[in-house]
Design an enzyme around this catalytic site. Structure first.
Site, PDB file in Angstrom:
ATOM      1  N   ARG A 222       0.797  -1.218   0.000  1.00  0.00           N
ATOM      2  CA  ARG A 222       0.000   0.000   0.000  1.00  0.00           C
ATOM      3  C   ARG A 222       0.833   1.274   0.000  1.00  0.00           C
ATOM      4  O   ARG A 222       0.673   2.115  -0.879  1.00  0.00           O
ATOM      5  CB  ARG A 222      -0.949   0.010   1.200  1.00  0.00           C
ATOM      6  CG  ARG A 222      -1.954   1.153   1.168  1.00  0.00           C
ATOM      7  CD  ARG A 222      -2.827   1.177   2.413  1.00  0.00           C
ATOM      8  NE  ARG A 222      -3.547  -0.060   2.631  1.00  0.00           N
ATOM      9  CZ  ARG A 222      -4.329  -0.289   3.684  1.00  0.00           C
ATOM     10  NH1 ARG A 222      -4.460   0.652   4.610  1.00  0.00           N
ATOM     11  NH2 ARG A 222      -4.966  -1.430   3.825  1.00  0.00           N
TER      12      ARG A 222
ATOM     13  N   HIS B 126      -7.476  -4.554  -7.321  1.00  0.00           N
ATOM     14  CA  HIS B 126      -7.172  -3.875  -6.068  1.00  0.00           C
ATOM     15  C   HIS B 126      -8.235  -4.181  -5.012  1.00  0.00           C
ATOM     16  O   HIS B 126      -9.379  -3.733  -5.128  1.00  0.00           O
ATOM     17  CB  HIS B 126      -7.096  -2.366  -6.308  1.00  0.00           C
ATOM     18  CG  HIS B 126      -6.385  -1.622  -5.217  1.00  0.00           C
ATOM     19  ND1 HIS B 126      -5.059  -1.826  -4.911  1.00  0.00           N
ATOM     20  CD2 HIS B 126      -6.825  -0.673  -4.355  1.00  0.00           C
ATOM     21  CE1 HIS B 126      -4.703  -1.032  -3.931  1.00  0.00           C
ATOM     22  NE2 HIS B 126      -5.750  -0.325  -3.560  1.00  0.00           N
TER      23      HIS B 126
ATOM     24  N   TYR C  13     -18.234  12.265 -12.320  1.00  0.00           N
ATOM     25  CA  TYR C  13     -18.270  13.512 -13.081  1.00  0.00           C
ATOM     26  C   TYR C  13     -17.018  13.729 -13.925  1.00  0.00           C
ATOM     27  O   TYR C  13     -17.042  14.546 -14.845  1.00  0.00           O
ATOM     28  CB  TYR C  13     -18.443  14.709 -12.147  1.00  0.00           C
ATOM     29  CG  TYR C  13     -19.723  14.694 -11.371  1.00  0.00           C
ATOM     30  CD1 TYR C  13     -20.955  14.625 -12.012  1.00  0.00           C
ATOM     31  CD2 TYR C  13     -19.716  14.735  -9.986  1.00  0.00           C
ATOM     32  CE1 TYR C  13     -22.139  14.595 -11.294  1.00  0.00           C
ATOM     33  CE2 TYR C  13     -20.888  14.710  -9.248  1.00  0.00           C
ATOM     34  CZ  TYR C  13     -22.100  14.646  -9.915  1.00  0.00           C
ATOM     35  OH  TYR C  13     -23.275  14.622  -9.201  1.00  0.00           O
TER      36      TYR C  13
END
Length: 823
Positions: A43, A89, A132
């Site tokens: 990570r 993931h 968006y």
């Protein structure tokens, strides 16, 4: 009845219980170690080879696997996030989208890897939701993923063992150094600064060819970080510590200049901020400082940033306050000057390590060598397999009638394949390929194509075997690909490197030095020198003797031009466009007196004093005094002119030579009649003659023929040698390839006493100054002036030149670094 039986209570005596006693401390320790291991390796920390954390690597790989390309349409970011989360993931969508956003932010990465469309946030505001915004790979990301289908890296299973993903990307870009990294793991963290791609590639090529290169050798190519937001790095000791040990701290400073906001009021205009510092944070700190009386003299703050003009913060200064003193307060009490702590922690062979500059470059170089080697092995196997099939097909076409007869007389495909192998001595793969052959391939034209393909395959196989058999050839291929990447994606340096600029932020000693160095309201009109450095820094000496003190040399940078003047006087800046800009000496920072060598890093960048047009560069400083010597000017097309003294208009700028289309000024200096002017051309010729042969002319004149140029040649340097120091004059020539990318080749240099070259008449061809060797066809740099000459790199660091060479037409000595200029 069945429902009642199903709902009947269970007799506890019929249930077997298994209870395991576990020590809480042991369980907590084991669980915490597993969690820490997961955070460190899966990570928070990047791999030193491709510079990517797992989530970033999976984003780029999945975008490539989805068929997204820089020349195709954007897709919704939510679609990319969903594909990455569902296949690779095992974490939430917010973590993936945050990583995707950072890969697209030009203020976070020096070389963005994702092309974002929509609101991807700013330094003060977060991005819009993934539904968006749209995204696609940036052109640079192709260099990170190209070759994944050629077995260049190992693939590992994904989290559910149903798919595979690359363990590391091929990474033709040194991403870890170019884009930096930040992350917090368990018990450790990483914070790496971005760098310039061209500089890092230069260091990598040098290390590839010179495995024993030292840190000092690499820092000639990489003098310091190059931040996406530009600005300045003040103090390079922390940078050197970080490059040596992997840990260090340096200060970043905003780019600010004093401008007239209104006809009667001045202000401070900030055009570049420190790395990851936003305008809102600056505004908040200024407001807080004014309220608690730490800041004074500020009347207003305006954020005029837009897409057309870029960053522009205007801090208006009250009348009666010195803007320079106000700016010094802003540096001390606001994030206009900030610190950056480097902690180069990355994964090397699966283990977290703290790496210096040399180790970081070495890991990437070794990775690229391994990638190219594996790719060559893969391609060699493919070419051999194809050649095997082509040879079998050529055998079949030669005796096609018998092949057809064997196939027609066979009972089935298996029998036909076996008989073909026996009759024509073919392998199973060749026989199968012939059985699958289409009849249209039996034409004469197809045979010609196959023979041509056979020749090409043999040539490619020989080239690949040479790469795999000779380490020198393998390194040459790797170096060539590094050059291609630098040429395709490299950009000029944005961050200015300064050795020092006063005291430390917030320290008592720094406050005392800042108070002592505050600019007074009235600056005495004492004698001084106005200086222009090779890297474009302007400054003035604190007294008239500072520059001419015997034995003194600048510790940083080199002097390109020096003009004797006074602190409240004016000088002119001559540019390559042939115009002179009036400068107030008072606007130039004064270099503090010092017992040691003076450092020009205390100067101000030229761009903060004047605005030059595109492709216009500074040439020299000129005196505006009426009794100054005539100014001698040389141009790229071989024109020479001496401007009559005293012809200075009242405006802020004026032309001193009328240039032809395509011509620019390459050099200028004062020249009395007894002095000499000298031209050095790109075909390695030098011509010098008495300055009295060039009569002084007015500002509007176009000059006269100065040197006769051969076809395709041009002037690369022009200088003036004073008669009184003729024996000290030197000629420096640097040869290289005219077709190479500027700034990527070091070339070979030669330093020759000026007196060895005979004088000739004006407008003649001159004599040869350097002999070209293999790979050289032009001079890429030259200088004529009073010695000893001093060369510097792009960051102002000194570079070594060879000793004097008494051979007038000898070849040069290879340089270890690229020379940015000579003074």
């Amino acid at each position: 009845m069945a429902r009642k039986a199903a709902s009947a209570p269970i007799d506890p005596s019929e249930v077997e219980e298994t209870i395991v006693d576990v020590d809480v401390a042991t369980e907590m320790e084991g669980s915490f170690l597993e969690y820490a291991y997961s955070v460190i390796y899966s990570r928070a920390l990047p791999d030193a080879r491709d510079g990517m954390k797992p989530v970033q690597r999976r984003i780029l790989y999945q975008m490539a696997d989805m068929g997204l390309r820089p020349d195709r349409a954007h897709v919704k970011s939510a679609r990319v996030v969903g594909e990455v989360m569902g296949k690779l993931h095992p974490h939430g969508d917010s973590a993936i989208y945050d990583a995707l956003v950072r890969l697209a932010q030009p203020f976070s990465l020096r070389l963005p890897l994702v092309d974002g469309h929509g609101n991807f946030g700013s330094l003060d505001d977060g991005p819009a939701a993934a539904r968006y915004t749209e995204a696609r790979p940036a052109a640079s990301s192709l260099a990170m993923t190209t070759g994944l289908d050629e077995d260049v890296v190992d693939f590992v299973p994904n989290y559910d063992n149903k798919l595979t993903q690359p363990e590391v990307l091929p990474a033709a870009i040194p991403n870890l150094l170019v884009n930096g990294a930040s992350g917090i793991a368990v018990g450790m963290a990483t914070n790496m600064a971005p760098h310039n791609l061209v500089e890092v590639v230069g260091a990598a090529r040098h290390l590839l060819q010179n495995p024993d290169a030292t840190l000092d050798d690499l820092m000639r190519f990489v003098p310091g970080p190059d931040l996406p937001s530009g600005g300045k790095i003040v103090g390079l000791d922390g940078v050197r510590d970080a490059y040596r040990t992997g840990r260090g701290t340096f200060r970043t400073r905003a780019t600010a200049k004093i401008e007239s906001i209104t006809p009667r009021r001045k202000g401070i205009v900030v055009t570049e901020l420190p790395y990851l510092v936003g305008p809102e944070k600056i505004k908040e700190k200024i407001k807080e400082g004014v309220q608690n009386k730490k800041l004074s003299g500020i009347s207003d703050f305006s954020d005029l940033t837009d897409r057309t003009h870029g960053m522009r913060l205007v801090i208006e200064v009250k009348n009666g306050f010195n803007p320079e003193a106000v700016l010094e307060q802003l540096y001390r009490y606001t994030p206009l000057e900030d610190s950056f702590g480097i902690n180069n922690v990355a994964l090397v062979e699966g283990q977290p390590r703290t790496l210096g500059l040399r180790e970081l470059v070495q890991v990437w170089v070794d990775h690229r060598v391994d990638v190219v080697r594996r790719r060559s092995e893969f391609r060699l196997a493919k070419r051999k397999d194809r050649l095997h099939l082509v040879e079998g097909l050529l055998l079949a076409i030669v005796d096609i009638d018998e092949v057809i007869q064997v196939i027609r007389s066979s009972d089935d495909a298996a029998t036909a394949r076996t008989r073909l192998e026996t009759v024509f001595d073919l392998s199973e793969a060749q026989a199968t390929y012939i059985l699958d052959l289409q009849l249209r391939r039996l034409t004469k034209f197809s045979r010609i194509e196959l023979e041509k393909e056979q020749a090409e395959l043999l040539e490619e196989i020989a080239r690949l075997e040479e790469i795999l058999g000779d380490p020198a050839v393998l390194k040459a291929v790797v170096a060539g690909e590094m050059d291609d990447v630098a040429r395709a994606y490299g950009t000029p340096r944005r961050t200015i490197l300064l050795d020092s600029a006063g005291g430390s932020v917030g320290s008592a000693a720094g406050a005392a030095r800042a108070k002592a160095s505050a600019v007074p309201l009235e600056v005495p009109d004492s004698p001084c020198h106005a200086l222009l450095s090779v890297t474009g820094l302007l400054a003035r000496t604190s007294d008239a003797d500072e520059l001419v003190r015997e034995g003194r040399r600048a510790a940083h940078d080199a002097v390109r031009a020096a003009v004797t003047t006074t602190a409240r006087g004016e000088v002119g800046l001559l540019t390559s466009a042939g115009r002179v800009l009036r400068l107030s000496v008072l606007d130039l920072p004064a270099l503090p007196p010092t017992d040691g060598p003076p450092s020009l890093s205390g100067g101000v960048p030229l761009s903060e004093i004047v605005s030059l047009d595109k492709d216009e560069s500074p040439i020299t400083l000129v005196s505006l005094s009426d009794d100054a010597a005539p100014l001698a000017i040389g141009t790229r097309l071989g024109v020479v002119k001496r401007v009559a003294p005293g012809d200075v208009p009242r405006g802020d700028e004026w032309d001193v030579i009328r240039l032809k289309d395509g011509d620019v000024v390459v050099g200028a200096a004062p020249a009395d009649d007894v002095d000499e002017v000298a031209f050095v051309t790109s075909d390695a010729n030098i011509l010098h003659y008495a300055a009295e042969l060039v009569r002084p002319q007015g500002r509007t004149a176009a000059g006269m023929a100065g040197v006769k140029l051969a076809a395709g040649a041009e002037v690369v340097a022009f200088g003036v040698v004073e008669a009184s120091v003729r024996d000290l004059a030197r000629v420096v020539t640097i040869a290289g390839s005219a077709g190479a990318l500027p700034g990527t080749q070091s070339g070979s240099a030669k330093v020759t006493p000026y007196e060895l070259y005979p004088s000739k008449g004006r407008a003649t061809g001159g004599v040869r100054a350097q002999r070209f060797v293999r790979g050289e066809d032009a001079l890429i740099g030259a200088w004529v002036g009073q010695g000893p000459p001093r060369a510097v790199g792009s960051g102002g660091q000194p570079l070594d030149l060879p000793a004097d060479d008494d051979r007038r037409d000898g070849s040069g000595t290879p340089l270890g670094s690229t020379v940015a200029g000579i003074g």
